[in-house]
Design an enzyme around this catalytic site. Structure first.
Site, short mmCIF file in Angstrom:
data_model
loop_
_atom_site.label_atom_id
_atom_site.label_comp_id
_atom_site.label_asym_id
_atom_site.label_seq_id
_atom_site.Cartn_x
_atom_site.Cartn_y
_atom_site.Cartn_z
N HIS A 191 -45.34 1.49 117.08
CA HIS A 191 -46.20 1.76 115.69
C HIS A 191 -46.66 0.42 114.97
CE1 HIS A 191 -45.74 6.09 116.41
NE2 HIS A 191 -44.37 5.97 116.42
N HIS B 294 -44.93 9.93 120.38
CA HIS B 294 -46.00 9.53 119.39
C HIS B 294 -46.92 8.80 119.83
CE1 HIS B 294 -42.27 10.46 117.14
NE2 HIS B 294 -43.03 11.11 116.24
N ASP C 279 -38.35 11.24 122.86
CA ASP C 279 -38.64 11.95 121.83
C ASP C 279 -39.90 13.13 122.26
OD1 ASP C 279 -40.54 9.97 121.86
OD2 ASP C 279 -40.36 9.62 119.63
N TYR D 21 -34.77 11.03 119.94
CA TYR D 21 -33.72 11.09 118.53
C TYR D 21 -32.70 12.18 118.75
CZ TYR D 21 -37.45 8.13 117.19
OH TYR D 21 -38.19 6.95 116.97
N1 Q9C Z 1 -39.49 14.06 109.36
C1 Q9C Z 1 -40.82 6.39 117.27
O1 Q9C Z 1 -40.71 7.24 117.96
N2 Q9C Z 1 -42.23 10.07 110.72
N3 Q9C Z 1 -41.36 6.57 115.80
C2 Q9C Z 1 -40.97 10.95 111.02
C3 Q9C Z 1 -39.73 12.85 110.58
C4 Q9C Z 1 -42.18 8.87 111.56
C5 Q9C Z 1 -41.56 7.81 115.26
C6 Q9C Z 1 -40.90 12.05 110.21
C7 Q9C Z 1 -41.89 9.13 113.00
C8 Q9C Z 1 -42.05 7.65 113.86
C9 Q9C Z 1 -40.85 5.01 117.61
ZN ZN Z 2 -41.77 8.35 118.98
#
Ligand code: Q9C
Ligand code: ZN
Length: 353
Positions: free
Chosen positions: A170, A208, A295, A334
């Protein structure tokens, strides 16, 4: 397979993030990398190597030096301002709507704010990205992990796995966000392109969209970015990741987004993967950088795909069947109880075991 790991990631000791303004337990925690390390150690089929220092040059090859300085200075500057916090998160960001109707040169010429609160927004994307005392050192170490995996592969290994933490995809040229500070995969791809003079493909299988990687190589003909991810219409990073984003100028056609619906099955995933691999094989080059996220797993707390552990072996197998060399770098994932077995399944898959 060689695995590059360092305990330096532990200094990025994140406990909380904010979700829609509310403090919640962090998802991107140190335990993630320790779970993966332990699982690979007990498998017995992986050789661990420590990263070597590669300095700042490969980082500023893709990132704004101002971002590097900010990440280095943020924590000490906050101490100087007597911001007595255990973690730092911005609350004000320069959205493009702030400049609506004003000339592009006005927006582009605004100065970086002087206060930490302003600088966090200036260099940041979102509030889910806490910065702590050890973040900068850990983020630098994650880059060294990625570049050491590159060294191994350019030195003759068929594949190497970099257990990068914090993740990277990101992070854009001048922006940190989404648990990411430096774009490990982009830095790796850039180093491979410079060293070999060959074209490089980046295959992003994190749940993502890798907005940062897309942004960095948007106008580049020599680095092809392909990503399978949740449709940004419903999911973070929300503002990039659509299929119509295909690159511009010399990079026109060298960006391929394959956005996917909620509930995505193993079979539907493999169909998208085959499209991505076909696009990679239609281009020259001998190395693929993989942005590897778990994820996409069915039980992930922030994802909504329905993938199973079994499919990861198949994904690894199909990626390896391209016969390209692989620099595999960890991004998200996660659901900690399955993180170890998912990683083992994927990496074993590439080895056909
Ligand atoms: N309630 C990667 O997987 N927003 N980043 C999360 C959770 C950010 C994910 C909201 C997600 C970033 C590397
Ligand atoms: Zn991700």
């Amino acid at each position: 397979m060689q695995v590059v790991y360092t305990a330096a990631h532990l200094a990025h000791d994140v406990r909380h993030e904010t979700y829609l303004g509310e403090p919640i337990p962090a998802h991107e925690v140190a335990e993630r990398a320790e779970i993966i390390r332990t699982a690979l150690e007990s498998d017995g089929g992986f050789d661990f190597t420590a990263p070597t220092e590669h300095g700042e040059r490969p980082i500023t090859a893709v990132h704004d030096p101002g971002l590097v300085r900010f990440l280095e200075e943020a924590w000490p500057a906050a101490q100087q301002e007597q911001l007595d916090r255990s973690f730092l998160v911005a609350d004000t960001y320069p959205t493009f709507r702030m400049f609506e109707g004003m000339s592009a040169s006005l927006a582009a010429g605004q100065p970086e704010p002087l206060s930490v609160a302003g600088r966090l927004g200036w260099w940041g994307l979102d509030t889910s990205n806490p910065l702590v005392e050890g973040t900068y050192g850990a983020a630098r170490a994650a880059v060294d992990v990625a570049l050491t995996a590159v060294d191994l592969v350019l030195g003759g290994e068929r594949a190497a796995y970099g257990l990068c933490r914090p993740p990277g995809h990101h992070a854009a040229r001048s922006m940190a966000g989404g648990y990411c500070f430096f774009n490990n995969a982009a830095i790796a791809a850039e180093a491979i392109a410079r060293t070999t003079g060959e074209r490089v493909a980046i295959l992003d299988v994190d749940y993502h969209h890798g907005n940062g990687t897309q942004q960095i190589f948007w106008r580049r003909p020599d680095v092809f970015y392909v990503s399978i991810h949740a449709d940004p219409a419903r999911q973070y990073p929300f503002f990039l990741g659509y299929a119509h984003e295909t690159g511009e100028g010399p990079g026109s056609g060298e960006n391929l987004n394959l956005p996917q619906p909620a509930g995505l099955s193993d079979d539907a995933y493999l169909a998208a993967l085959d499209r991505a691999l076909e696009a990679i094989l239609a281009r020259p080059g001998s190395v693929i950088v993989v942005s590897l996220g778990f994820d996409t797993y069915g039980r992930d707390p922030i994802g909504d795909f329905a993938l199973t552990t079994d499919v990861y072996r198949d994904v690894g197998r199909r990626v390896a069947a391209t016969d390209r060399r692989l620099v595999i770098l960890q991004e998200g994932g996660y659901y900690r109880p399955a993180l170890g077995e998912n990683t083992v399944a994927w990496l074993r898959g590439t080895e056909g075991r």
